[in-house]
Enzyme design. Structure first.
Site, PDB file in Angstrom:
ATOM      1  N   TYR A   1      -1.603   0.399  10.189  1.00 14.07           N
ATOM      2  CA  TYR A   1      -1.938  -0.276   8.923  1.00 14.07           C
ATOM      3  C   TYR A   1      -0.749  -0.150   7.953  1.00 14.07           C
ATOM      4  O   TYR A   1      -0.261  -1.140   7.411  1.00 14.07           O
ATOM      5  CB  TYR A   1      -3.205   0.342   8.314  1.00 14.07           C
TER       6      TYR A   1
ATOM      7  N   SER B   1       0.822  -1.215   0.000  1.00 15.15           N
ATOM      8  CA  SER B   1       0.000   0.000   0.000  1.00 15.15           C
ATOM      9  C   SER B   1       0.853   1.261   0.000  1.00 15.15           C
ATOM     10  O   SER B   1       1.957   1.282   0.568  1.00 15.15           O
ATOM     11  CB  SER B   1      -0.871   0.002   1.260  1.00 15.15           C
TER      12      SER B   1
ATOM     13  N   LYS C   1     -17.450  -2.314   1.940  1.00 14.41           N
ATOM     14  CA  LYS C   1     -16.445  -1.739   2.850  1.00 14.41           C
ATOM     15  C   LYS C   1     -17.041  -0.605   3.696  1.00 14.41           C
ATOM     16  O   LYS C   1     -16.377  -0.062   4.573  1.00 14.41           O
ATOM     17  CB  LYS C   1     -15.248  -1.196   2.058  1.00 14.41           C
TER      18      LYS C   1
HETATM   19  N1  LIG Z   1      -8.623  -0.210  -1.713  1.00 15.29           N
HETATM   20  C1  LIG Z   1      -7.503   0.517  -1.647  1.00 15.29           C
HETATM   21  O1  LIG Z   1      -7.499   1.721  -1.917  1.00 15.29           O
HETATM   22  C2  LIG Z   1      -6.199  -0.134  -1.239  1.00 15.29           C
HETATM   23  C3  LIG Z   1      -5.043   0.661  -1.238  1.00 15.29           C
HETATM   24  C4  LIG Z   1      -3.833   0.091  -0.869  1.00 15.29           C
HETATM   25  C5  LIG Z   1      -3.774  -1.268  -0.540  1.00 15.29           C
HETATM   26  N2  LIG Z   1      -4.893  -2.000  -0.530  1.00 15.29           N
HETATM   27  C6  LIG Z   1      -4.771  -3.430  -0.175  1.00 15.29           C
HETATM   28  O2  LIG Z   1      -5.436  -4.220  -1.139  1.00 15.29           O
HETATM   29  C7  LIG Z   1      -5.957  -5.409  -0.544  1.00 15.29           C
HETATM   30  C8  LIG Z   1      -7.432  -5.531  -0.870  1.00 15.29           C
HETATM   31  O3  LIG Z   1      -8.110  -4.400  -0.302  1.00 15.29           O
HETATM   32  P1  LIG Z   1      -9.609  -4.038  -0.633  1.00 15.29           P
HETATM   33  O4  LIG Z   1      -9.683  -2.591  -0.910  1.00 15.29           O
HETATM   34  O5  LIG Z   1     -10.154  -5.010  -1.621  1.00 15.29           O
HETATM   35  O6  LIG Z   1     -10.273  -4.238   0.805  1.00 15.29           O
HETATM   36  P2  LIG Z   1     -11.359  -5.278   1.316  1.00 15.29           P
HETATM   37  O7  LIG Z   1     -11.519  -4.961   2.761  1.00 15.29           O
HETATM   38  O8  LIG Z   1     -12.554  -5.230   0.447  1.00 15.29           O
HETATM   39  O9  LIG Z   1     -10.614  -6.674   1.104  1.00 15.29           O
HETATM   40  C9  LIG Z   1      -9.883  -7.357   2.101  1.00 15.29           C
HETATM   41  C10 LIG Z   1     -10.501  -8.731   2.263  1.00 15.29           C
HETATM   42  O10 LIG Z   1      -9.726  -9.472   3.214  1.00 15.29           O
HETATM   43  C11 LIG Z   1     -10.624 -10.186   4.043  1.00 15.29           C
HETATM   44  N3  LIG Z   1      -9.969 -10.486   5.317  1.00 15.29           N
HETATM   45  C12 LIG Z   1      -9.618  -9.601   6.297  1.00 15.29           C
HETATM   46  N4  LIG Z   1      -9.056 -10.251   7.319  1.00 15.29           N
HETATM   47  C13 LIG Z   1      -9.048 -11.576   6.983  1.00 15.29           C
HETATM   48  C14 LIG Z   1      -8.619 -12.754   7.656  1.00 15.29           C
HETATM   49  N5  LIG Z   1      -8.061 -12.702   8.865  1.00 15.29           N
HETATM   50  N6  LIG Z   1      -8.767 -13.944   7.022  1.00 15.29           N
HETATM   51  C15 LIG Z   1      -9.331 -14.011   5.791  1.00 15.29           C
HETATM   52  N7  LIG Z   1      -9.762 -12.919   5.109  1.00 15.29           N
HETATM   53  C16 LIG Z   1      -9.616 -11.717   5.699  1.00 15.29           C
HETATM   54  C17 LIG Z   1     -11.829  -9.254   4.194  1.00 15.29           C
HETATM   55  O11 LIG Z   1     -13.007  -9.906   4.614  1.00 15.29           O
HETATM   56  C18 LIG Z   1     -11.934  -8.670   2.796  1.00 15.29           C
HETATM   57  O12 LIG Z   1     -12.782  -9.426   1.977  1.00 15.29           O
HETATM   58  C19 LIG Z   1      -5.659  -5.274   0.954  1.00 15.29           C
HETATM   59  O13 LIG Z   1      -4.496  -6.011   1.250  1.00 15.29           O
HETATM   60  C20 LIG Z   1      -5.419  -3.794   1.147  1.00 15.29           C
HETATM   61  O14 LIG Z   1      -4.577  -3.549   2.251  1.00 15.29           O
HETATM   62  C21 LIG Z   1      -6.111  -1.476  -0.877  1.00 15.29           C
END
Ligand SMILES: NC(=O)c1ccc[n+]([C@@H]2O[C@H](COP(=O)([O-])OP(=O)(O)OC[C@H]3O[C@@H](n4cnc5c(N)ncnc54)[C@H](O)[C@@H]3O)[C@@H](O)[C@H]2O)c1
Length: 310
Positions: A141, A118, A180
Protein backbone atom coordinates in the site's frame (compact mmCIF):
# COMPACT_ATOMS: atom_id res chain seq x y z
CA UNK A 1 -16.29 25.61 -11.20
CA UNK A 2 -16.44 21.92 -12.17
CA UNK A 3 -14.99 19.49 -9.61
CA UNK A 4 -14.38 15.74 -9.78
CA UNK A 5 -13.99 13.76 -6.55
CA UNK A 6 -12.84 10.15 -6.90
CA UNK A 7 -13.47 7.91 -3.91
CA UNK A 8 -16.43 10.21 -3.21
CA UNK A 9 -18.38 7.58 -1.24
CA UNK A 10 -15.42 6.99 1.04
CA UNK A 11 -14.56 8.52 4.40
CA UNK A 12 -12.41 11.49 3.33
CA UNK A 13 -14.01 11.94 -0.11
CA UNK A 14 -17.50 12.36 1.36
CA UNK A 15 -16.31 14.85 3.99
CA UNK A 16 -14.63 16.80 1.21
CA UNK A 17 -17.79 16.82 -0.91
CA UNK A 18 -19.85 18.10 2.04
CA UNK A 19 -17.44 20.98 2.62
CA UNK A 20 -17.19 21.82 -1.10
CA UNK A 21 -20.99 21.95 -1.30
CA UNK A 22 -21.10 24.31 1.70
CA UNK A 23 -18.30 26.58 0.59
CA UNK A 24 -18.94 26.58 -3.18
CA UNK A 25 -22.71 26.14 -3.61
CA UNK A 26 -22.51 26.94 -7.34
CA UNK A 27 -19.81 24.36 -8.09
CA UNK A 28 -20.78 21.38 -10.25
CA UNK A 29 -19.50 18.34 -8.39
CA UNK A 30 -19.19 14.85 -9.83
CA UNK A 31 -18.39 11.94 -7.50
CA UNK A 32 -16.96 8.60 -8.65
CA UNK A 33 -16.73 5.40 -6.61
CA UNK A 34 -17.03 1.62 -6.99
CA UNK A 35 -18.13 1.07 -3.36
CA UNK A 36 -15.29 -1.33 -2.61
CA UNK A 37 -14.78 0.35 0.77
CA UNK A 38 -17.13 3.36 0.56
CA UNK A 39 -20.90 3.32 1.09
CA UNK A 40 -23.96 5.17 -0.20
CA UNK A 41 -24.85 6.42 3.31
CA UNK A 42 -21.89 8.81 3.07
CA UNK A 43 -23.44 10.53 0.05
CA UNK A 44 -27.07 10.86 1.05
CA UNK A 45 -26.84 14.66 1.20
CA UNK A 46 -24.80 14.89 -2.04
CA UNK A 47 -26.51 17.17 -4.56
CA UNK A 48 -24.28 16.53 -7.58
CA UNK A 49 -23.89 13.66 -10.04
CA UNK A 50 -22.70 10.22 -8.93
CA UNK A 51 -20.92 7.90 -11.39
CA UNK A 52 -20.25 4.28 -10.47
CA UNK A 53 -16.87 3.64 -12.03
CA UNK A 54 -13.58 1.82 -11.63
CA UNK A 55 -10.61 4.20 -11.50
CA UNK A 56 -8.19 1.41 -12.42
CA UNK A 57 -9.73 0.94 -15.89
CA UNK A 58 -8.50 2.90 -18.91
CA UNK A 59 -11.95 2.60 -20.52
CA UNK A 60 -13.45 4.42 -17.56
CA UNK A 61 -11.06 7.36 -17.96
CA UNK A 62 -11.60 7.42 -21.75
CA UNK A 63 -15.32 7.72 -21.07
CA UNK A 64 -14.71 10.55 -18.56
CA UNK A 65 -12.44 12.36 -21.04
CA UNK A 66 -15.07 12.18 -23.74
CA UNK A 67 -18.08 13.21 -21.65
CA UNK A 68 -16.76 15.67 -19.07
CA UNK A 69 -14.35 18.46 -18.34
CA UNK A 70 -13.18 19.64 -14.91
CA UNK A 71 -11.26 22.52 -13.37
CA UNK A 72 -10.21 20.60 -10.26
CA UNK A 73 -9.83 16.89 -9.48
CA UNK A 74 -9.60 15.58 -5.92
CA UNK A 75 -8.31 12.03 -6.17
CA UNK A 76 -9.22 10.10 -3.00
CA UNK A 77 -10.14 6.75 -4.58
CA UNK A 78 -7.77 3.92 -3.68
CA UNK A 79 -7.48 0.50 -2.12
CA UNK A 80 -7.15 1.63 1.50
CA UNK A 81 -6.92 -1.79 3.16
CA UNK A 82 -3.25 -1.73 4.11
CA UNK A 83 -3.17 -5.50 4.69
CA UNK A 84 -3.85 -6.32 1.01
CA UNK A 85 -0.76 -8.18 -0.21
CA UNK A 86 -1.71 -8.56 -3.90
CA UNK A 87 0.99 -6.30 -5.34
CA UNK A 88 -0.42 -6.28 -8.88
CA UNK A 89 -3.92 -5.35 -7.77
CA UNK A 90 -2.72 -2.65 -5.34
CA UNK A 91 -0.52 -0.92 -7.90
CA UNK A 92 -3.09 -1.25 -10.71
CA UNK A 93 -5.78 0.50 -8.69
CA UNK A 94 -3.67 3.04 -6.82
CA UNK A 95 -0.75 3.81 -9.13
CA UNK A 96 -1.89 2.98 -12.67
CA UNK A 97 -5.34 4.49 -12.04
CA UNK A 98 -3.58 7.71 -11.00
CA UNK A 99 -1.51 7.72 -14.21
CA UNK A 100 -4.65 7.44 -16.37
CA UNK A 101 -6.16 10.30 -14.42
CA UNK A 102 -3.08 12.53 -14.71
CA UNK A 103 -2.89 12.00 -18.48
CA UNK A 104 -6.46 13.18 -18.97
CA UNK A 105 -6.51 15.87 -16.29
CA UNK A 106 -3.34 17.55 -17.57
CA UNK A 107 -3.61 16.99 -21.33
CA UNK A 108 -7.37 17.26 -21.90
CA UNK A 109 -8.85 19.25 -19.05
CA UNK A 110 -5.99 21.43 -17.91
CA UNK A 111 -7.28 20.70 -14.41
CA UNK A 112 -5.59 21.10 -11.07
CA UNK A 113 -5.02 17.67 -9.50
CA UNK A 114 -4.99 17.22 -5.73
CA UNK A 115 -4.41 13.63 -4.69
CA UNK A 116 -4.18 11.60 -1.49
CA UNK A 117 -0.75 10.27 -0.72
CA UNK A 118 0.03 8.74 2.67
CA UNK A 119 2.43 8.70 5.60
CA UNK A 120 2.75 4.98 4.75
CA UNK A 121 5.50 6.06 2.30
CA UNK A 122 7.70 6.71 5.36
CA UNK A 123 7.34 3.28 7.00
CA UNK A 124 9.66 3.21 10.01
CA UNK A 125 11.86 6.12 8.89
CA UNK A 126 13.01 8.37 11.74
CA UNK A 127 10.45 10.92 12.93
CA UNK A 128 9.61 13.73 12.39
CA UNK A 129 9.11 12.68 8.78
CA UNK A 130 10.05 15.15 6.05
CA UNK A 131 8.70 15.18 2.50
CA UNK A 132 12.13 14.95 0.89
CA UNK A 133 13.72 12.78 3.59
CA UNK A 134 13.83 9.02 4.17
CA UNK A 135 11.14 7.07 2.28
CA UNK A 136 10.80 3.37 3.03
CA UNK A 137 7.29 1.89 2.84
CA UNK A 138 6.72 -1.27 4.87
CA UNK A 139 3.89 -2.63 2.71
CA UNK A 140 2.66 -2.59 -0.88
CA UNK A 141 0.00 0.00 0.00
CA UNK A 142 2.77 2.44 1.01
CA UNK A 143 4.72 1.45 -2.10
CA UNK A 144 1.71 2.20 -4.35
CA UNK A 145 1.48 5.68 -2.77
CA UNK A 146 5.22 6.27 -3.16
CA UNK A 147 4.92 5.39 -6.84
CA UNK A 148 2.07 7.91 -7.14
CA UNK A 149 4.35 10.57 -5.64
CA UNK A 150 7.14 9.70 -8.09
CA UNK A 151 4.67 9.91 -10.97
CA UNK A 152 3.46 13.32 -9.76
CA UNK A 153 7.06 14.56 -9.57
CA UNK A 154 7.77 13.28 -13.08
CA UNK A 155 4.64 14.97 -14.49
CA UNK A 156 5.52 18.23 -12.72
CA UNK A 157 8.79 18.19 -14.62
CA UNK A 158 7.10 17.31 -17.92
CA UNK A 159 4.39 19.95 -17.45
CA UNK A 160 5.98 22.77 -15.41
CA UNK A 161 2.81 24.91 -15.57
CA UNK A 162 0.57 22.15 -14.24
CA UNK A 163 -0.77 22.16 -10.70
CA UNK A 164 -0.38 18.80 -8.99
CA UNK A 165 -0.54 18.61 -5.22
CA UNK A 166 0.06 15.43 -3.24
CA UNK A 167 -1.09 15.40 0.39
CA UNK A 168 0.55 12.83 2.63
CA UNK A 169 -2.16 12.23 5.21
CA UNK A 170 -1.08 10.77 8.54
CA UNK A 171 -3.67 8.85 10.66
CA UNK A 172 -7.05 10.35 9.87
CA UNK A 173 -10.14 9.90 12.07
CA UNK A 174 -13.63 11.38 12.02
CA UNK A 175 -17.25 11.05 10.87
CA UNK A 176 -17.94 8.92 7.79
CA UNK A 177 -15.39 6.19 8.45
CA UNK A 178 -17.72 3.51 9.82
CA UNK A 179 -18.15 1.71 6.46
CA UNK A 180 -14.39 1.03 6.42
CA UNK A 181 -15.13 -1.62 9.07
CA UNK A 182 -11.97 -2.98 10.65
CA UNK A 183 -9.89 -0.52 8.60
CA UNK A 184 -11.54 2.49 10.20
CA UNK A 185 -9.19 4.44 12.50
CA UNK A 186 -8.11 3.26 15.95
CA UNK A 187 -9.98 6.28 17.34
CA UNK A 188 -13.19 4.85 15.87
CA UNK A 189 -12.47 1.23 16.87
CA UNK A 190 -11.63 2.12 20.47
CA UNK A 191 -14.46 4.65 20.85
CA UNK A 192 -17.13 2.22 19.62
CA UNK A 193 -15.88 -0.56 21.90
CA UNK A 194 -15.63 1.71 24.94
CA UNK A 195 -19.09 3.20 24.28
CA UNK A 196 -20.42 -0.37 24.65
CA UNK A 197 -18.68 -0.55 28.05
CA UNK A 198 -16.01 -2.98 26.76
CA UNK A 199 -12.34 -2.72 27.70
CA UNK A 200 -10.05 -1.21 25.03
CA UNK A 201 -7.52 -3.67 23.53
CA UNK A 202 -4.08 -2.53 22.36
CA UNK A 203 -0.91 -4.15 21.05
CA UNK A 204 1.64 -4.49 23.88
CA UNK A 205 2.25 -1.98 25.57
CA UNK A 206 0.29 0.80 23.94
CA UNK A 207 3.30 3.09 23.69
CA UNK A 208 3.49 3.07 19.87
CA UNK A 209 2.84 6.61 18.65
CA UNK A 210 0.84 8.02 15.78
CA UNK A 211 0.24 11.45 14.35
CA UNK A 212 -3.58 11.35 14.57
CA UNK A 213 -5.29 14.05 12.52
CA UNK A 214 -8.98 15.01 12.54
CA UNK A 215 -10.67 14.78 9.14
CA UNK A 216 -11.75 18.45 9.38
CA UNK A 217 -8.08 19.44 9.23
CA UNK A 218 -7.50 17.11 6.25
CA UNK A 219 -10.35 18.84 4.40
CA UNK A 220 -8.83 22.21 5.28
CA UNK A 221 -5.54 21.12 3.68
CA UNK A 222 -7.36 19.98 0.51
CA UNK A 223 -9.15 23.32 0.16
CA UNK A 224 -5.90 25.22 0.68
CA UNK A 225 -4.32 23.11 -2.06
CA UNK A 226 -7.18 24.06 -4.38
CA UNK A 227 -7.25 27.75 -3.52
CA UNK A 228 -3.50 28.43 -3.51
CA UNK A 229 -1.08 28.42 -6.42
CA UNK A 230 1.06 25.59 -5.08
CA UNK A 231 2.44 22.36 -6.44
CA UNK A 232 4.36 19.48 -4.93
CA UNK A 233 4.02 17.10 -2.01
CA UNK A 234 3.03 18.10 1.52
CA UNK A 235 2.62 16.37 4.87
CA UNK A 236 -0.82 16.60 6.44
CA UNK A 237 -0.60 15.74 10.13
CA UNK A 238 -0.64 17.59 13.43
CA UNK A 239 3.13 17.44 13.93
CA UNK A 240 2.55 15.75 17.31
CA UNK A 241 2.86 12.00 17.85
CA UNK A 242 0.54 10.61 20.55
CA UNK A 243 0.54 7.11 22.03
CA UNK A 244 -2.36 4.67 21.93
CA UNK A 245 -2.35 4.75 25.76
CA UNK A 246 -2.88 8.53 25.62
CA UNK A 247 -5.74 8.01 23.16
CA UNK A 248 -7.45 5.61 25.60
CA UNK A 249 -7.04 8.17 28.38
CA UNK A 250 -8.65 10.86 26.23
CA UNK A 251 -11.54 8.55 25.32
CA UNK A 252 -12.11 7.63 28.98
CA UNK A 253 -12.25 11.36 29.80
CA UNK A 254 -14.68 12.19 26.96
CA UNK A 255 -16.93 9.19 27.66
CA UNK A 256 -16.80 9.57 31.46
CA UNK A 257 -15.52 5.97 31.83
CA UNK A 258 -12.49 4.46 33.52
CA UNK A 259 -12.03 1.32 31.43
CA UNK A 260 -8.69 -0.44 31.77
CA UNK A 261 -6.69 -1.53 28.74
CA UNK A 262 -6.06 -5.17 27.84
CA UNK A 263 -2.76 -5.69 25.99
CA UNK A 264 -1.97 -8.43 23.45
CA UNK A 265 0.88 -9.40 21.10
CA UNK A 266 1.15 -7.54 17.78
CA UNK A 267 0.67 -10.14 15.01
CA UNK A 268 2.02 -7.92 12.20
CA UNK A 269 5.58 -8.23 10.94
CA UNK A 270 5.24 -4.88 9.10
CA UNK A 271 4.07 -2.17 11.44
CA UNK A 272 4.77 1.55 11.85
CA UNK A 273 5.85 2.15 15.44
CA UNK A 274 6.08 5.92 15.38
CA UNK A 275 4.73 8.46 12.90
CA UNK A 276 5.01 12.21 13.20
CA UNK A 277 4.80 14.80 10.45
CA UNK A 278 7.35 17.53 9.97
CA UNK A 279 5.07 20.43 9.02
CA UNK A 280 7.70 22.99 8.02
CA UNK A 281 6.99 22.78 4.28
CA UNK A 282 3.20 22.53 4.69
CA UNK A 283 3.16 25.61 6.92
CA UNK A 284 5.39 27.78 4.75
CA UNK A 285 4.26 26.81 1.23
CA UNK A 286 0.69 25.54 1.66
CA UNK A 287 -0.18 27.76 4.64
CA UNK A 288 -1.45 24.70 6.52
CA UNK A 289 -1.60 24.50 10.30
CA UNK A 290 -3.87 22.00 12.04
CA UNK A 291 -6.69 23.45 14.15
CA UNK A 292 -7.69 20.35 16.13
CA UNK A 293 -5.69 18.78 18.95
CA UNK A 294 -6.35 15.08 19.64
CA UNK A 295 -8.33 16.04 22.77
CA UNK A 296 -10.57 18.48 20.85
CA UNK A 297 -10.95 16.28 17.77
CA UNK A 298 -11.93 13.17 19.75
CA UNK A 299 -14.42 15.18 21.83
CA UNK A 300 -16.07 16.69 18.74
CA UNK A 301 -16.17 13.31 16.98
CA UNK A 302 -17.61 11.37 19.91
CA UNK A 303 -20.11 13.97 21.10
CA UNK A 304 -21.36 15.33 17.78
CA UNK A 305 -21.15 12.24 15.59
CA UNK A 306 -20.59 8.86 17.27
CA UNK A 307 -23.05 9.46 20.13
CA UNK A 308 -25.67 10.78 17.73
CA UNK A 309 -25.14 7.84 15.34
CA UNK A 310 -23.90 9.92 12.37
N1 LIG B 1 -7.84 7.47 6.37
C1 LIG B 1 -6.52 7.61 6.55
O1 LIG B 1 -6.01 7.58 7.67
C2 LIG B 1 -5.62 7.83 5.35
C3 LIG B 1 -4.25 8.03 5.59
C4 LIG B 1 -3.40 8.23 4.51
C5 LIG B 1 -3.92 8.26 3.21
N2 LIG B 1 -5.22 8.05 3.01
C6 LIG B 1 -5.71 8.09 1.61
O2 LIG B 1 -6.84 8.93 1.53
C7 LIG B 1 -7.73 8.49 0.51
C8 LIG B 1 -9.12 8.32 1.08
O3 LIG B 1 -9.07 7.32 2.10
P1 LIG B 1 -10.26 7.04 3.10
O4 LIG B 1 -9.70 6.93 4.46
O5 LIG B 1 -11.38 7.98 2.83
O6 LIG B 1 -10.64 5.54 2.67
P2 LIG B 1 -11.96 4.96 2.01
O7 LIG B 1 -11.67 3.51 1.83
O8 LIG B 1 -13.14 5.34 2.82
O9 LIG B 1 -12.01 5.72 0.61
C9 LIG B 1 -11.50 5.21 -0.60
C10 LIG B 1 -12.64 5.17 -1.60
O10 LIG B 1 -12.13 4.74 -2.86
C11 LIG B 1 -13.07 3.84 -3.43
N3 LIG B 1 -12.40 2.97 -4.38
C12 LIG B 1 -11.49 1.98 -4.11
N4 LIG B 1 -11.11 1.39 -5.24
C13 LIG B 1 -11.78 2.00 -6.26
C14 LIG B 1 -11.83 1.81 -7.67
N5 LIG B 1 -11.08 0.88 -8.26
N6 LIG B 1 -12.64 2.61 -8.40
C15 LIG B 1 -13.40 3.56 -7.81
N7 LIG B 1 -13.40 3.79 -6.47
C16 LIG B 1 -12.59 3.02 -5.71
C17 LIG B 1 -13.65 3.09 -2.23
O11 LIG B 1 -14.89 2.46 -2.48
C18 LIG B 1 -13.74 4.19 -1.19
O12 LIG B 1 -14.99 4.83 -1.22
C19 LIG B 1 -7.12 7.19 -0.02
O13 LIG B 1 -6.40 7.48 -1.20
C20 LIG B 1 -6.18 6.75 1.08
O14 LIG B 1 -5.12 5.97 0.58
C21 LIG B 1 -6.10 7.84 4.04
Amino acid sequence: MRILVTGGAGFIGSNLIRELQNKYPDAEIVAVDNFSSGCFQNLIDFKGEFIPGDISKKEFWDYMAEKYTFDVVFHQGAITDTTVTDQKLMTEVNTLGFKYLLDIALKRWNAKVIYASSAAVYGNCPAPMKEDGCLKPENVYGFSKLMMDRLAQKYLKLYPDAYIVGLRYFNVYGPGESCKGKFASMVYQLAVKMMRGEKPRLFKWGEQKRDFIYVKDVIKANLLAMEKEVRGIFNVGTGKARSFNELVEILNAVLGTSLETEYFDNPYSFYQNYTEADLTKSKTELGFSPSWSLEEGVKDYVENFLKTDR
